[in-house]
Design an enzyme around this catalytic site. Sequence first.
Site, PDB file in Angstrom:
ATOM      1  N   ALA A 118       2.183  -7.356   3.347  1.00 15.00           N
ATOM      2  CA  ALA A 118       2.377  -6.830   4.593  1.00 15.00           C
ATOM      3  C   ALA A 118       1.614  -7.381   5.891  1.00 15.00           C
ATOM      4  O   ALA A 118       1.142  -6.799   6.630  1.00 15.00           O
ATOM      5  CB  ALA A 118       1.951  -5.482   4.604  1.00 15.00           C
ATOM      6  N   ASN A 173      -3.471  -2.014  -0.003  1.00 10.72           N
ATOM      7  CA  ASN A 173      -3.380  -3.509  -0.713  1.00 10.72           C
ATOM      8  C   ASN A 173      -3.710  -4.642   0.158  1.00 10.72           C
ATOM      9  O   ASN A 173      -4.544  -5.439  -0.257  1.00 10.72           O
ATOM     10  CB  ASN A 173      -2.168  -3.569  -1.302  1.00 10.72           C
ATOM     11  CG  ASN A 173      -1.705  -2.896  -2.669  1.00 10.72           C
ATOM     12  OD1 ASN A 173      -2.562  -2.902  -3.562  1.00 10.72           O
ATOM     13  ND2 ASN A 173      -0.406  -2.282  -2.676  1.00 10.72           N
ATOM     14  N   HIS A 201      -1.379  -2.942  11.181  1.00 10.28           N
ATOM     15  CA  HIS A 201      -2.680  -3.725  10.513  1.00 10.28           C
ATOM     16  C   HIS A 201      -3.164  -4.987  11.620  1.00 10.28           C
ATOM     17  O   HIS A 201      -2.437  -5.586  12.262  1.00 10.28           O
ATOM     18  CB  HIS A 201      -2.002  -4.447   9.351  1.00 10.28           C
ATOM     19  CG  HIS A 201      -1.671  -3.569   8.221  1.00 10.28           C
ATOM     20  ND1 HIS A 201      -2.269  -2.480   7.660  1.00 10.28           N
ATOM     21  CD2 HIS A 201      -0.554  -3.698   7.640  1.00 10.28           C
ATOM     22  CE1 HIS A 201      -1.485  -2.077   6.893  1.00 10.28           C
ATOM     23  NE2 HIS A 201      -0.350  -2.663   6.831  1.00 10.28           N
TER      24      HIS A 201
END
Length: 250
Positions: A118, A173, A201
């Site tokens: 991601a 992750n 993020h």
Amino acid sequence: MKLGIIGCGNIASIISGFKLNCEVVALYDRHLEKAKKLEKAFGAKAYESFDDFIKQDFDTVLETASYEAVKTLSNKILEKGKNLIILSSGALMEDDFRNSLIDKAKEKNLFIRVPSGALFGVDNAKVLSFTNPKKVFIKSVKNPKEFGLKNEKKLVFKGKASECIKRFPKQTNVTVTISIVTNYNADVEIWADPEVEHNIHEVELEGVFGKCSIKIDNLPSEKNPKTSYLAALSVVALINEIDNNFIVGT
């Protein structure tokens, strides 16, 4: 490349909708019915046991299952002479475990690959692994439902990636991926925010090259809002260039 897939949930389902530069031969999931549902899409056979799955004629295993699957099955996969693509990168945070897999891959002349997941910018983040980074920071913002929390904005975690992944092995992750590529135990903040509908993020890097800030606002997959669509796409991108003679951005 001939591929066997471990984990037949949402990520594998998304991948099945794309043209892959490989042949998918076998499917395995602890829940056989999930693997069975993807047989037609991949043109592959589902197997009820891992032992039967790993015996099949393919050279590479794609893991899209879980942290636990990487921990328990990776060594067995390499022992059987299969290359390994690992999406659940959080399982690789521990140096001893990761290095044991790398040593086994070298011994068997195999490769291990980890998709970007991601994140964006993983390719150039690698320069920090050999240039002493000044800063490796990642902030992830998720809806409180992901952590089983009430509808409130809250700092869920602040600390190092190595501790974060122990507390949230299914949700963080990305903190491990950025730590591995920079060879630096990233500083992490995890926030719960009810106003956020999908995962965000924010990565900040600093080193001899200068400074970099990246914000990734991930759209969720349609069938599972907990899964980043970008994570699935990163697997497709990796598979489709793994055998290429010409690659840009490594």
